[in-house]
Design a protein around this motif. Structure first.
Motif, mmCIF file in Angstrom:
data_model
loop_
_atom_site.group_PDB
_atom_site.id
_atom_site.type_symbol
_atom_site.label_atom_id
_atom_site.label_comp_id
_atom_site.label_asym_id
_atom_site.label_seq_id
_atom_site.Cartn_x
_atom_site.Cartn_y
_atom_site.Cartn_z
ATOM 1 N N ILE A 106 66.039 39.081 76.241
ATOM 2 C CA ILE A 106 66.705 39.931 77.220
ATOM 3 C C ILE A 106 66.170 41.355 77.112
ATOM 4 C CG2 ILE A 106 68.733 38.441 77.232
ATOM 5 C CD1 ILE A 106 70.215 40.496 75.608
ATOM 6 N N ALA A 107 65.807 41.909 78.236
ATOM 7 C CA ALA A 107 65.238 43.255 78.300
ATOM 8 C C ALA A 107 66.232 44.181 78.988
ATOM 9 C CB ALA A 107 63.918 43.248 79.064
ATOM 10 N N ALA A 108 66.547 45.295 78.342
ATOM 11 C CA ALA A 108 67.526 46.229 78.904
ATOM 12 C C ALA A 108 67.065 46.772 80.250
ATOM 13 C CB ALA A 108 67.788 47.365 77.921
ATOM 14 N N GLY A 109 65.801 47.169 80.342
ATOM 15 C CA GLY A 109 65.262 47.728 81.579
ATOM 16 C C GLY A 109 63.863 47.210 81.851
ATOM 17 N N THR A 110 63.388 47.478 83.041
ATOM 18 C CA THR A 110 62.037 47.047 83.414
ATOM 19 C C THR A 110 60.987 47.651 82.480
ATOM 20 O OG1 THR A 110 62.793 46.931 85.701
ATOM 21 C CG2 THR A 110 60.414 46.885 85.335
ATOM 22 N N SER A 111 61.236 48.859 82.001
ATOM 23 C CA SER A 111 60.288 49.519 81.106
ATOM 24 C C SER A 111 60.177 48.821 79.757
ATOM 25 C CB SER A 111 60.690 50.985 80.895
ATOM 26 O OG SER A 111 60.669 51.695 82.114
ATOM 27 N N ASP A 112 61.151 47.987 79.434
ATOM 28 C CA ASP A 112 61.119 47.249 78.172
ATOM 29 C C ASP A 112 60.398 45.907 78.292
ATOM 30 O OD1 ASP A 112 62.815 49.146 76.725
ATOM 31 O OD2 ASP A 112 64.436 48.412 78.008
ATOM 32 N N LEU A 113 59.981 45.542 79.502
ATOM 33 C CA LEU A 113 59.392 44.220 79.726
ATOM 34 C C LEU A 113 58.107 43.954 78.934
ATOM 35 C CD1 LEU A 113 60.020 43.434 83.510
ATOM 36 C CD2 LEU A 113 60.843 42.161 81.514
ATOM 37 N N ALA A 159 66.930 40.761 71.780
ATOM 38 C CA ALA A 159 67.431 41.830 72.646
ATOM 39 C C ALA A 159 66.522 43.044 72.526
ATOM 40 C CB ALA A 159 68.866 42.195 72.277
ATOM 41 N N VAL A 160 65.862 43.386 73.629
ATOM 42 C CA VAL A 160 64.859 44.450 73.652
ATOM 43 C C VAL A 160 65.426 45.639 74.413
ATOM 44 C CG1 VAL A 160 62.493 45.033 74.284
ATOM 45 C CG2 VAL A 160 63.070 42.664 73.691
ATOM 46 N N ALA A 161 65.504 46.795 73.758
ATOM 47 C CA ALA A 161 66.125 47.955 74.411
ATOM 48 C C ALA A 161 65.582 49.258 73.854
ATOM 49 C CB ALA A 161 67.645 47.912 74.239
ATOM 50 N N GLY A 162 65.473 50.229 74.744
ATOM 51 C CA GLY A 162 65.107 51.577 74.348
ATOM 52 C C GLY A 162 66.309 52.496 74.473
ATOM 53 N N MET A 163 66.044 53.759 74.872
ATOM 54 C CA MET A 163 67.098 54.764 74.993
ATOM 55 C C MET A 163 67.931 54.815 73.701
ATOM 56 S SD MET A 163 66.666 56.156 77.956
ATOM 57 C CE MET A 163 65.940 55.848 79.569
ATOM 58 N N GLU A 164 69.244 54.548 73.769
ATOM 59 C CA GLU A 164 70.085 54.601 72.569
ATOM 60 C C GLU A 164 70.169 53.255 71.866
ATOM 61 O OE1 GLU A 164 73.189 53.121 75.453
ATOM 62 O OE2 GLU A 164 71.118 53.780 75.389
ATOM 63 N N GLY A 165 69.593 52.202 72.469
ATOM 64 C CA GLY A 165 69.511 50.897 71.805
ATOM 65 C C GLY A 165 70.832 50.164 71.698
ATOM 66 N N ALA A 166 71.704 50.303 72.684
ATOM 67 C CA ALA A 166 73.050 49.731 72.583
ATOM 68 C C ALA A 166 73.106 48.243 72.910
ATOM 69 C CB ALA A 166 73.998 50.489 73.518
ATOM 70 N N LEU A 167 72.127 47.715 73.632
ATOM 71 C CA LEU A 167 72.214 46.350 74.136
ATOM 72 C C LEU A 167 72.479 45.304 73.054
ATOM 73 C CD1 LEU A 167 72.008 44.360 76.525
ATOM 74 C CD2 LEU A 167 69.526 44.340 76.161
ATOM 75 N N PRO A 168 71.756 45.282 71.928
ATOM 76 C CA PRO A 168 72.017 44.239 70.923
ATOM 77 C C PRO A 168 73.451 44.266 70.405
ATOM 78 C CG PRO A 168 69.941 45.335 70.476
ATOM 79 C CD PRO A 168 70.613 46.133 71.539
ATOM 80 N N SER A 169 74.031 45.462 70.226
ATOM 81 C CA SER A 169 75.401 45.549 69.736
ATOM 82 C C SER A 169 76.380 44.922 70.719
ATOM 83 C CB SER A 169 75.783 47.016 69.501
ATOM 84 O OG SER A 169 75.015 47.576 68.467
ATOM 85 N N ALA A 181 67.132 42.174 67.231
ATOM 86 C CA ALA A 181 67.087 43.408 68.013
ATOM 87 C C ALA A 181 65.718 44.071 67.906
ATOM 88 C CB ALA A 181 68.166 44.371 67.534
ATOM 89 N N VAL A 182 65.202 44.508 69.052
ATOM 90 C CA VAL A 182 63.899 45.177 69.093
ATOM 91 C C VAL A 182 64.060 46.543 69.766
ATOM 92 C CG1 VAL A 182 61.464 44.967 69.668
ATOM 93 C CG2 VAL A 182 62.875 42.906 69.495
ATOM 94 N N PRO A 183 63.986 47.634 69.013
ATOM 95 C CA PRO A 183 63.988 48.948 69.652
ATOM 96 C C PRO A 183 62.636 49.219 70.304
ATOM 97 C CG PRO A 183 63.673 49.175 67.288
ATOM 98 C CD PRO A 183 63.870 47.708 67.555
ATOM 99 N N THR A 184 62.650 49.886 71.443
ATOM 100 C CA THR A 184 61.386 50.225 72.103
ATOM 101 C C THR A 184 61.215 51.733 72.180
ATOM 102 O OG1 THR A 184 62.241 50.309 74.371
ATOM 103 C CG2 THR A 184 61.611 48.131 73.521
ATOM 104 N N SER A 185 59.986 52.142 72.383
ATOM 105 C CA SER A 185 59.653 53.568 72.474
ATOM 106 C C SER A 185 59.826 54.064 73.897
ATOM 107 C CB SER A 185 58.219 53.793 71.988
ATOM 108 O OG SER A 185 57.312 52.935 72.688
ATOM 109 N N VAL A 186 60.893 53.637 74.560
ATOM 110 C CA VAL A 186 61.207 54.019 75.934
ATOM 111 C C VAL A 186 62.417 54.943 75.907
ATOM 112 C CG1 VAL A 186 62.013 53.197 78.177
ATOM 113 C CG2 VAL A 186 60.295 51.883 76.919
ATOM 114 N N GLY A 187 62.263 56.144 76.443
ATOM 115 C CA GLY A 187 63.400 57.055 76.470
ATOM 116 C C GLY A 187 62.972 58.500 76.607
ATOM 117 N N TYR A 188 63.956 59.374 76.694
ATOM 118 C CA TYR A 188 63.713 60.809 76.826
ATOM 119 C C TYR A 188 63.546 61.452 75.453
ATOM 120 C CZ TYR A 188 65.065 59.977 81.657
ATOM 121 O OH TYR A 188 65.120 59.506 82.941
ATOM 122 N N GLY A 189 63.412 62.774 75.415
ATOM 123 C CA GLY A 189 63.001 63.500 74.219
ATOM 124 C C GLY A 189 63.740 63.169 72.945
#
Length: 230
Positions: A106-113, A159-169, A181-189
């Motif tokens: 499962i990918a949180a957003g398209t950028s995590d694909l 579960a693949v997610a960037g930003m704050e990484g809440a999806l797996p929880s 859980a897989v954190p991604t390098s997708v997100g703001y500063g």
């Protein structure tokens, strides 16, 4: 080359050994060695992949750049590939294991694909099925809930997610299957290139979560396959 040797050297055009393939890893660990293309020249990537495919029948290539992907396409036209992830599966991969087990990726957003696609291709190299369920991040929780019954049917969830990484929880609090859980390098500063998501996943209060490194779809698939193989 002696097929019984656990290590097979690969030379470049000048005769220098650039890799020593661990061709015994599949027997020893249940998972084959893969070709990590990052830092290798496109020519080295293809040469090493050819040698690995010759010894074990197939080769999984990860983190290949555009030029390496072009050479891979030319050498193995029609091979299974995940171009956004820079991954390819060449040769004759193992037959799928038909025991009814599969992984929901499962990918949180398209950028995590891209990371999700790397996980699915790695699962295929291990004879396991992965099904991508895309764009189910917590910013639109109804999208996750709409797919919840499908996710619950999976043997394991990546579960693949960037930003704050809440999806797996969130997912781990709703299903009985193990969650990788897989954190991604997708997100703001303040996302800090995935560190914020990584720490959020490591600090999750939901039980049953295993966490791999940032953008490591390959490692998540290896973990998920071992869970399914038990």
């Amino acid at each position: 080359m002696d097929s019984h040797k656990p290590e097979v050297p690969v030379q470049d055009g000048d005769g220098m050994v650039v890799a020593r393939l661990d061709v015994d890893r599949l027997r020893r660990c249940g998972a084959p060695e893969a070709v990590f293309a990052q830092g290798k020249t496109p020519e080295e990537t293809v040469r090493i992949s050819e040698a690995l495919a010759e010894k074990q029948g197939f080769a999984l290539i990860t983190r290949a750049g555009p030029e390496a992907m072009r050479l891979i396409d030319a050498r193995w036209p029609g091979c299974r590939r995940a171009p956004h992830a820079g991954a390819a599966l060449v040769g004759m991969p193992p037959e799928p294991v038909r025991d009814g087990r599969w992984a929901a990726v499962i990918a949180a957003g398209t950028s995590d694909l891209p990371v999700a696609e790397e996980a699915v291709l790695t699962l295929a190299a291990l004879g396991r099925e992965g099904r991508i369920i895309a764009d189910v991040g917590v910013a639109g929780l109804q999208r996750l809930l709409d797919r919840l019954e499908e996710i619950r049917a999976a043997s394991v969830v990546i579960a693949v997610a960037g930003m704050e990484g809440a999806l797996p929880s969130v997912v781990a609090g709703l299903i009985a299957s193990p969650v990788v859980a897989v954190p991604t390098s997708v997100g703001y500063g303040a996302h800090l290139g995935g560190i914020t998501a990584l720490l959020g996943m490591l600090g999750s209060c939901a039980p049953g979560i295993s966490v791999v490194n940032i953008d490591n779809g390959f490692g998540a698939a290896m973990t998920a396959a071992r869970i399914m193989n038990v």
